[in-house]
Every structure is written in structure tokens, then in C-alpha cells.
Design a protein around this motif. Structure first.
Motif, PDB file in Angstrom:
ATOM      1  N   VAL A 122       8.976  -3.026   6.004  1.00 41.94           N
ATOM      2  CA  VAL A 122       8.565  -3.546   4.693  1.00 41.94           C
ATOM      3  C   VAL A 122       7.067  -3.345   4.482  1.00 41.94           C
ATOM      4  O   VAL A 122       6.243  -3.718   5.332  1.00 41.94           O
ATOM      5  N   SER A 123       6.720  -2.754   3.353  1.00 43.76           N
ATOM      6  CA  SER A 123       5.330  -2.608   2.934  1.00 43.76           C
ATOM      7  C   SER A 123       5.184  -3.148   1.522  1.00 43.76           C
ATOM      8  O   SER A 123       6.100  -3.009   0.702  1.00 43.76           O
ATOM      9  N   VAL A 124       4.047  -3.765   1.253  1.00 44.72           N
ATOM     10  CA  VAL A 124       3.778  -4.327  -0.072  1.00 44.72           C
ATOM     11  C   VAL A 124       2.422  -3.825  -0.530  1.00 44.72           C
ATOM     12  O   VAL A 124       1.422  -3.975   0.186  1.00 44.72           O
ATOM     13  N   ARG A 125       2.394  -3.224  -1.723  1.00 44.99           N
ATOM     14  CA  ARG A 125       1.153  -2.689  -2.271  1.00 44.99           C
ATOM     15  C   ARG A 125       0.868  -3.317  -3.625  1.00 44.99           C
ATOM     16  O   ARG A 125       1.736  -3.362  -4.496  1.00 44.99           O
ATOM     17  N   PRO A 150      -3.173   2.062  -5.080  1.00 42.77           N
ATOM     18  CA  PRO A 150      -2.689   0.713  -4.761  1.00 42.77           C
ATOM     19  C   PRO A 150      -3.163   0.289  -3.372  1.00 42.77           C
ATOM     20  O   PRO A 150      -3.360   1.117  -2.479  1.00 42.77           O
ATOM     21  N   VAL A 151      -3.335  -1.009  -3.206  1.00 43.07           N
ATOM     22  CA  VAL A 151      -3.848  -1.558  -1.951  1.00 43.07           C
ATOM     23  C   VAL A 151      -2.686  -2.138  -1.149  1.00 43.07           C
ATOM     24  O   VAL A 151      -1.928  -2.980  -1.652  1.00 43.07           O
ATOM     25  N   ALA A 152      -2.542  -1.705   0.101  1.00 37.11           N
ATOM     26  CA  ALA A 152      -1.447  -2.174   0.953  1.00 37.11           C
ATOM     27  C   ALA A 152      -1.828  -3.492   1.619  1.00 37.11           C
ATOM     28  O   ALA A 152      -2.720  -3.535   2.466  1.00 37.11           O
ATOM     29  N   THR A 168       4.382  -3.168  -5.614  1.00 43.32           N
ATOM     30  CA  THR A 168       5.416  -2.284  -5.078  1.00 43.32           C
ATOM     31  C   THR A 168       5.862  -2.778  -3.705  1.00 43.32           C
ATOM     32  O   THR A 168       5.027  -3.039  -2.839  1.00 43.32           O
ATOM     33  N   ILE A 169       7.179  -2.923  -3.533  1.00 42.74           N
ATOM     34  CA  ILE A 169       7.746  -3.310  -2.244  1.00 42.74           C
ATOM     35  C   ILE A 169       8.579  -2.144  -1.724  1.00 42.74           C
ATOM     36  O   ILE A 169       9.543  -1.726  -2.369  1.00 42.74           O
ATOM     37  N   ASP A 170       8.202  -1.624  -0.575  1.00 40.32           N
ATOM     38  CA  ASP A 170       8.963  -0.556   0.075  1.00 40.32           C
ATOM     39  C   ASP A 170       9.659  -1.118   1.310  1.00 40.32           C
ATOM     40  O   ASP A 170       9.310  -2.183   1.816  1.00 40.32           O
ATOM     41  N   GLY A 171      10.638  -0.370   1.811  1.00 40.55           N
ATOM     42  CA  GLY A 171      11.417  -0.849   2.933  1.00 40.55           C
ATOM     43  C   GLY A 171      12.597  -1.669   2.453  1.00 40.55           C
ATOM     44  O   GLY A 171      12.912  -1.701   1.258  1.00 40.55           O
ATOM     45  N   ALA A 222      -4.334  -7.385   9.459  1.00 40.93           N
ATOM     46  CA  ALA A 222      -4.502  -6.263   8.528  1.00 40.93           C
ATOM     47  C   ALA A 222      -3.155  -5.756   8.020  1.00 40.93           C
ATOM     48  O   ALA A 222      -2.934  -4.548   7.912  1.00 40.93           O
ATOM     49  N   GLY A 223      -2.254  -6.686   7.692  1.00 37.89           N
ATOM     50  CA  GLY A 223      -0.985  -6.318   7.075  1.00 37.89           C
ATOM     51  C   GLY A 223       0.110  -5.906   8.019  1.00 37.89           C
ATOM     52  O   GLY A 223       1.202  -5.570   7.574  1.00 37.89           O
ATOM     53  N   ARG A 224      -0.140  -5.941   9.323  1.00 37.65           N
ATOM     54  CA  ARG A 224       0.865  -5.521  10.289  1.00 37.65           C
ATOM     55  C   ARG A 224       1.140  -6.624  11.308  1.00 37.65           C
ATOM     56  O   ARG A 224       0.267  -7.457  11.577  1.00 37.65           O
TER      57      ARG A 224
END
Length: 333
Positions: free
Chosen positions: A13-16, A29-31, A72-75, A237-239
């Protein structure tokens, strides 16, 4: 869904956020969340830890798509086996409160100041038809308030007539009104004094044992998570940089960031901790300008040259444990 299937699965899952939402006027876009994969067992509890800005709340809000327009949501996010990303607005409204509910950090911001507690806690029950009438809803509200340690007559109060701890208990009662399978608690004790904080934590633990719901608990305090959660995921840092059983992660973190977080909280009665408090210099990186290689390397006391070049991924570092550090095998083997 069978009882053996997980209640929640996050797969890469990634969110930008749009650049404008993060303070800029233009650009890419910023992740805020980058490639997070986690699984929460049914009736299990997972703690998310990390400094402010690491992506904890963004990840929690992504589970029910409670994010600003343009995000934006990926994954893939699966709640009870259903793909949240594929749900239409009607389906999303149907699962919020009933399948998953959130206890937000600021009770004063989450509660309507001009409505009575009764009306606010009853609203999700009436919307989702979990009670036959308004009278039944009112009776259930009073029962819920008593279950979270408040007198039933507090239902007639307005938010400003309650203390901070009482308002937080109201949010918990509201979140549990429709008996969800998953409760997300987003730093619900941050604004409370230590005595009330302990009471709220004990309340959540007892309610989870009684009702068997799954829980995600978000905070920067690792010691709190060890008290209320089975497993712990540390974000930076988002992870996710480390994940494993809570006590093991707290007492013997594999990732240097986890070790720094744990060491930042002094141990009462320990003269070494009192006379030589530990901390972590610097600040988390700007999500729009992450350093190359490992995002933590500019602050890491163990960093070597290749940490500035190679970007580590989560890998197994022990029984039911994983960490994202190039040197972790050298320190844990």
C-alpha cells in the motif's frame, strides 16, 4: 470469511497526496506511505509506532478511504476479504462503523459541540439500522457509556461539559456502537494526563477481551503499544522498518530506529536512564525530499557508506520478526 482468515490485509500500500496538500503549489504527488504490507489476524491487535509525519495516521485513514480528495492509494487493502479500493461510496458507508470504526486523537475536534452526547453516539446506530427505534438507541447509548466507565446520564451532556478523559471515552463508545470487527485507535491518549491515559488503555484492553474485536493502535510511545498490542510495526518515512511481537520489538529492537525510539523513554527508577537520557538527533525527512538510500541513514548512528546508496527492504530477522536494515543480520546473528 472464516475465523482463521485475517481481518485486514495491506498489500504493498502506498498513499500519495497532491503537492498542494503538502504545502507546495505544484510538482509531483508526495508519498506519505510507501509500499506497506501488513496482516492483522482476526481478534488480533497491531500497534503502529513512529514519530509524527511517518505515515501512521495516513495509513489508518486509507483503510476506510478517509483521505482528502485527490489522494492516490495504490496497492490492495482487504477488510474481511473485501477489496476496500473497489468499493463504491454506498458500500463504503455501509462498512464504516459496522465493519471498522476509528477513535480519533482529538475528541473536541471529533465531537459536535452543539449536539448532546446521546445524539452523537446514537447517530451511527440509527443510520445503519442496528436498533429498532430511537428509544432503543437511547437506551443502548446509556449502556455503552456505562460500559466505558461513564454514568448513563452523561448522555444528556454536551462535549464541553465533560473532561478530556470522559470525551475520549465517549469516542470509544461511539466507535463500538455498531459492534465493528475492527477498531482503529489513532493516538487516543496523547492529550490525556498519565493517570487518565492508563485508565483508557485498561478500558480498551478489557473491551477487546470482552468483545473479541481486532484493533490497530497508533502512537509514538512504544511502551504503550507493548501493553495493549500483540504485534508492533515501526514506521519511518512512510515505510515499515520493523515488525514483530510487541515485547520483543520493544525490548530488543533489530532496527536502529526502533532502538532509538525505545531508548527515548526513560525508565523510572533507573539511575542510568535518569542521568544519561537518550535521544535521537535531527528530524524525520521531508516526504517530498527523501534522502537517497536508506531514509534513516542521515540520523543513524550505525550507518556506513552503502546506507546512503542502497534502499533496504523488509526481510526476516528472526522468528515472526522482520526489519529493513542493511546491517541487521550482522547485529542479530
Amino acid at each position: 470469511m472464516t475465523s482463521s482468515e485475517p481481518i485486514l490485509v495491506l498489500d504493498d500500500v502506498s498513499v500519495r497526496y497532491p503537492a498542494s496538500a503538502s504545502g507546495g503549489s505544484s510538482g509531483d504527488p508526495v508519498a506519505a506511505v510507501r509500499g506497506v504490507s501488513l496482516t492483522l489476524a482476526r481478534r488480533g491487535s497491531l500497534g503502529l509506532a513512529g514519530e509524527s509525519g511517518c505515515g501512521k495516521s495516513t495509513l489508518a485513514n486509507a483503510i476506510l478511504r478517509l483521505l482528502p480528495a485527490g489522494t492516490t492509494i495504490d496497492g490492495r487493502i482487504e477488510l474481511g476479504g473485501d477489496d476496500v479500493g473497489a468499493m463504491n461510496p454506498g458500500r463504503l458507508r455501509a462498512i464504516r462503523w459496522t465493519r471498522a470504526a476509528i477513535v480519533f486523537q482529538g475528541a473536541l475536534h471529533a465531537l459536535n459541540p452543539v449536539q448532546r452526547i446521546l445524539d452523537q453516539v446514537a447517530e451511527p446506530m440509527l443510520i445503519h439500522d442496528t436498533v429498532p427505534s430511537r428509544a432503543a438507541a437511547a437506551e443502548r447509548v446509556r449502556t455503552l457509556l456505562e460500559q466505558v466507565g461513564l454514568p448513563g446520564d452523561r448522555a444528556d451532556a454536551h462535549p464541553h461539559q465533560l473532561s478530556g478523559g470522559q470525551r475520549q471515552r465517549v469516542l470509544i463508545a461511539m466507535a463500538l456502537a455498531c459492534e465493528p470487527d475492527l477498531l482503529i485507535a489513532d493516538e487516543p491518549t496523547t492529550a490525556l494526563d498519565v493517570m487518565v491515559q492508563a485508565q483508557v488503555l485498561a478500558l480498551l484492553a478489557s473491551l477487546r477481551a470482552e468483545r473479541n474485536f481486532s484493533m490497530i493502535f497508533i502512537t509514538h510511545d512504544l511502551s504503550l503499544l507493548a501493553d495493549v498490542c500483540d504485534r508492533l510495526a515501526v514506521m519511518y518515512a512512510g515505510r515499515v522498518v520493523e515488525e514483530g511481537p510487541s515485547e520483543q520489538v520493544l525490548r530488543a529492537g533489530h532496527h536502529p530506529y526502533t532502538q532509538a525510539l525505545a531508548a527515548a523513554f526513560p525508565i523510572i527508577g533507573d539511575p542510568v536512564s535518569r542521568l544519561a537520557p537518550s535521544g535521537l538527533p535531527g528530524d524525520p525527512p521531508d516526504p517530498a525530499a527523501l534522502p537517497t538510500g536508506c531514509a534513516f541513514h542521515p540520523r543513524c548512528p550505525m550507518a556506513v557508506d552503502r546506507c546512503a546508496v542502497e534502499d533496504p527492504v523488509l526481510r526476516v530477522t528472526g522468528s515472526e520478526r522482520s526489519a529493513a536494515c542493511l546491517l541487521v543480520g550482522e547485529r542479530t546473528s
